[in-house]
Design an enzyme around this catalytic site. Structure first.
Site, PDB file in Angstrom:
ATOM      1  N   GLY A 249      -4.439  -9.754 -66.950  1.00 25.36           N
ATOM      2  CA  GLY A 249      -4.675 -10.377 -65.637  1.00 25.36           C
ATOM      3  C   GLY A 249      -3.413 -10.757 -64.895  1.00 25.36           C
TER       4      GLY A 249
ATOM      5  CB  ALA B 150      -7.795 -11.522 -67.338  1.00 19.39           C
TER       6      ALA B 150
ATOM      7  CG  PHE C 274      -8.844 -33.289 -61.617  1.00 19.57           C
ATOM      8  CD1 PHE C 274      -7.672 -32.787 -61.106  1.00 19.57           C
ATOM      9  CD2 PHE C 274      -9.957 -33.372 -60.782  1.00 19.57           C
ATOM     10  CE1 PHE C 274      -7.602 -32.357 -59.806  1.00 19.57           C
ATOM     11  CE2 PHE C 274      -9.886 -32.950 -59.458  1.00 19.57           C
ATOM     12  CZ  PHE C 274      -8.707 -32.443 -58.972  1.00 19.57           C
TER      13      PHE C 274
ATOM     14  CB  SER D  36      -6.684 -25.157 -60.123  1.00 15.63           C
ATOM     15  OG  SER D  36      -5.657 -24.201 -60.202  1.00 15.63           O
TER      16      SER D  36
ATOM     17  CE  LYS E  29     -11.259 -20.262 -69.806  1.00 12.70           C
ATOM     18  NZ  LYS E  29     -10.568 -18.941 -69.744  1.00 12.70           N
TER      19      LYS E  29
ATOM     20  CE1 TYR F 293       0.176 -21.293 -59.130  1.00 12.97           C
ATOM     21  CE2 TYR F 293      -1.543 -22.549 -60.256  1.00 12.97           C
ATOM     22  CZ  TYR F 293      -0.352 -22.507 -59.546  1.00 12.97           C
ATOM     23  OH  TYR F 293       0.285 -23.680 -59.236  1.00 12.97           O
TER      24      TYR F 293
HETATM   25  P1  NAP Z   1      -6.669 -16.754 -61.120  1.00 12.71           P
HETATM   26  O1  NAP Z   1      -5.387 -16.801 -60.387  1.00 12.71           O
HETATM   27  O2  NAP Z   1      -7.938 -16.676 -60.352  1.00 12.71           O
HETATM   28  O3  NAP Z   1      -6.608 -15.586 -62.186  1.00 12.71           O
HETATM   29  C1  NAP Z   1      -7.734 -15.053 -62.800  1.00 12.71           C
HETATM   30  C2  NAP Z   1      -7.352 -13.684 -63.326  1.00 12.71           C
HETATM   31  O4  NAP Z   1      -8.457 -13.125 -64.052  1.00 12.71           O
HETATM   32  C3  NAP Z   1      -7.013 -12.708 -62.208  1.00 12.71           C
HETATM   33  O5  NAP Z   1      -5.910 -11.944 -62.634  1.00 12.71           O
HETATM   34  C4  NAP Z   1      -8.271 -11.867 -62.112  1.00 12.71           C
HETATM   35  O6  NAP Z   1      -8.030 -10.558 -61.642  1.00 12.71           O
HETATM   36  C5  NAP Z   1      -8.660 -11.813 -63.576  1.00 12.71           C
HETATM   37  N1  NAP Z   1     -10.056 -11.384 -63.723  1.00 12.71           N
HETATM   38  C6  NAP Z   1     -11.178 -12.035 -63.344  1.00 12.71           C
HETATM   39  N2  NAP Z   1     -12.251 -11.287 -63.609  1.00 12.71           N
HETATM   40  C7  NAP Z   1     -11.803 -10.133 -64.158  1.00 12.71           C
HETATM   41  C8  NAP Z   1     -12.408  -8.950 -64.644  1.00 12.71           C
HETATM   42  N3  NAP Z   1     -13.733  -8.758 -64.632  1.00 12.71           N
HETATM   43  N4  NAP Z   1     -11.616  -7.970 -65.172  1.00 12.71           N
HETATM   44  C9  NAP Z   1     -10.279  -8.115 -65.200  1.00 12.71           C
HETATM   45  N5  NAP Z   1      -9.632  -9.207 -64.752  1.00 12.71           N
HETATM   46  C10 NAP Z   1     -10.390 -10.195 -64.238  1.00 12.71           C
HETATM   47  O7  NAP Z   1      -6.825 -18.044 -62.034  1.00 12.71           O
HETATM   48  P2  NAP Z   1      -5.804 -18.802 -62.998  1.00 12.71           P
HETATM   49  O8  NAP Z   1      -5.780 -20.203 -62.564  1.00 12.71           O
HETATM   50  O9  NAP Z   1      -4.538 -18.057 -63.144  1.00 12.71           O
HETATM   51  O10 NAP Z   1      -6.631 -18.730 -64.350  1.00 12.71           O
HETATM   52  C11 NAP Z   1      -6.242 -17.892 -65.402  1.00 12.71           C
HETATM   53  C12 NAP Z   1      -6.901 -18.357 -66.683  1.00 12.71           C
HETATM   54  O11 NAP Z   1      -6.595 -19.735 -66.905  1.00 12.71           O
HETATM   55  C13 NAP Z   1      -8.419 -18.245 -66.682  1.00 12.71           C
HETATM   56  O12 NAP Z   1      -8.791 -17.877 -67.997  1.00 12.71           O
HETATM   57  C14 NAP Z   1      -8.875 -19.678 -66.391  1.00 12.71           C
HETATM   58  O13 NAP Z   1     -10.126 -19.916 -66.942  1.00 12.71           O
HETATM   59  C15 NAP Z   1      -7.790 -20.457 -67.130  1.00 12.71           C
HETATM   60  N6  NAP Z   1      -7.606 -21.830 -66.672  1.00 12.71           N
HETATM   61  C16 NAP Z   1      -7.216 -22.094 -65.385  1.00 12.71           C
HETATM   62  C17 NAP Z   1      -7.050 -23.416 -64.987  1.00 12.71           C
HETATM   63  C18 NAP Z   1      -6.621 -23.782 -63.603  1.00 12.71           C
HETATM   64  O14 NAP Z   1      -6.760 -24.948 -63.226  1.00 12.71           O
HETATM   65  N7  NAP Z   1      -6.086 -22.856 -62.825  1.00 12.71           N
HETATM   66  C19 NAP Z   1      -7.298 -24.451 -65.901  1.00 12.71           C
HETATM   67  C20 NAP Z   1      -7.685 -24.129 -67.200  1.00 12.71           C
HETATM   68  C21 NAP Z   1      -7.822 -22.817 -67.577  1.00 12.71           C
HETATM   69  P3  NAP Z   1      -8.198 -10.190 -60.056  1.00 12.71           P
HETATM   70  O15 NAP Z   1      -6.906 -10.587 -59.410  1.00 12.71           O
HETATM   71  O16 NAP Z   1      -8.434  -8.726 -60.072  1.00 12.71           O
HETATM   72  O17 NAP Z   1      -9.364 -10.990 -59.560  1.00 12.71           O
END
Ligand code: NAP
Length: 341
Positions: A9, A81, A218, A198, A158, A13
């Site tokens: 992914g 991802a 939070f 977020s 999750k 972010y």
């Molecule tokens: P993000 O920027 O929305 O990134 C999500 C990533 O997952 C993107 O690269 C997206 O690809 C990819 N993705 C989603 N569905 C997919 C699919 N079907 N096949 C392939 N790739 C897919 O969010 P983030 O904040 O970086 O989150 C990344 C991880 O951290 C996630 O697992 C999230 O649950 C976890 N997390 C985030 C937070 C937070 O506050 N941000 C907190 C705790 C945990 P596309 O660009 O193609 O959509």
């Protein structure tokens, strides 16, 4: 230490920051995206000097295609991802199925390629929900109860994905050093307009789209610290991380305090940041009609403090002050032209 690592992914972010720090430390990085046509140029533009230390592969969480090539030659995998939308889908399986199946797919292909060191990005969503209201402090020993009333689809996704990963590793790859990193709400500088969910409320504070401040807070953590914990987990010995969960958390903040930090330090750029409190009955009423508000309405008034102490003790992890994180988020949104005033 440096080897070849697959970060899934790469458009995300957190994954972007992880890739940034891994490249800085000399790793060769492979990353998956859903569409190379849409994303490869942007990724290359972010790391123009990476040359052949960065390879981009096409692979979807819901499809086997591409995963074998992406894993070939890798010693480590960092599976980041997972769907993380703003708002709540009508069908919870839109999140649960890709989160669970994607994690299992990433594990299966990594194992088949001989990868023995696997770090999963889970979440505090898998820690701090579905507990009695009297419980206010959390760490990696706690597990969300996904069957409790009111637990939202993302939180379920999750929790179910992390449980599935741990079950799969113990049943199929006992030799694999697997751990999860479980971030709380991630803020910090953004590098482009493809915003993680977020970041949305900080953006909306600055644009004035949120007219009043709900009594919601939070535990937050900076994206740079989230990435550094992933890198520490990747670089630790297999014995150090095997089976571990690392809650990835800095400090608790109420949204009112975050708004104050923006107002105190961003001058005219923060002129639309609200000062009024949103009465809780109004928020609950709005939640009836708005799925984004529904997702957070259950958290009103709750002070849930997640501790990152275990990661500090075990891996020597450090975090930056929460005020700095909030401010850097706001400033970067303006600097990138995402918030135009
Ligand atoms: P993000 O920027 O929305 O990134 C999500 C990533 O997952 C993107 O690269 C997206 O690809 C990819 N993705 C989603 N569905 C997919 C699919 N079907 N096949 C392939 N790739 C897919 O969010 P983030 O904040 O970086 O989150 C990344 C991880 O951290 C996630 O697992 C999230 O649950 C976890 N997390 C985030 C937070 C937070 O506050 N941000 C907190 C705790 C945990 P596309 O660009 O193609 O959509």
């Amino acid at each position: 230490m440096a080897g070849t690592v697959l970060v899934t992914g790469g458009t995300g972010y957190i994954a972007g920051e992880v890739i940034d720090q891994l490249l800085d430390k000399g790793w060769c990085v492979r990353t998956t995206v859903r569409s190379k046509a849409r994303s490869e140029a942007r990724l290359r533009g972010r790391w123009p000097g990476a040359g052949d230390r960065l390879y981009v592969f096409e692979a979807d969480l819901m499809d086997d295609a591409g995963w074998d090539l992406a894993n070939e030659g890798c010693t480590h995998v960092c599976h980041v991802a997972s769907p993380f939308p703003v708002g709540v889908p009508k069908d919870e399986n839109e999140l649960i199925v890709p989160a669970r199946e994607g994690t299992l797919r990433a594990l299966r292909f990594a194992h088949a390629a001989g990868v023995e060191h696997f770090v999963q990005t889970s979440s505090s969503a898998a820690i701090a929900y579905g507990h009695p209201a009297s419980k206010t402090t959390f760490d990696e020993r706690d597990w969300t109860n996904p069957d409790a009333p009111g637990v939202q689809p993302y939180v379920k996704s999750k929790t179910i994905a992390e449980r599935a990963a741990r079950d799969w590793v113990s049943g199929n790859a006992a030799g694999m050093a697997f751990c999860s990193v479980n971030p709380v709400a991630v803020l910090g500088p953004v590098v482009n307009d493809d915003l993680s969910a977020s970041i949305e409320f900080v953006r909306r504070f600055l644009t004035g789209e949120i007219p009043a401040i709900p009594r919601i807070g939070f535990t937050i953590v900076d994206v740079r610290d989230v990435a550094s914990l992933h890198v520490l987990a990747l670089e630790a010995s297999p014995e150090t991380i095997r089976g571990e969960r690392f809650a990835c958390a800095a400090d608790f903040m109420w949204m009112g305090d975050m708004a104050r930090v923006l107002r105190d330090h961003m001058g005219a750029d923060a002129r639309k940041v609200p000062t009024r409190r949103m009465p809780t009955p109004i928020l609950k009423l709005m939640a009836l009609f708005n799925s984004e508000i529904r997702q957070i309405a259950g958290e009103v008034g709750k002070k849930k403090v997640v501790s990152g102490q275990h990661a500090r003790d075990k891996l020597g992890w450090t975090t930056m002050p929460a005020d700095q994180t909030v401010l850097d988020t706001g400033r970067s949104l303006v600097a990138q032209g995402i918030v135009r005033l």
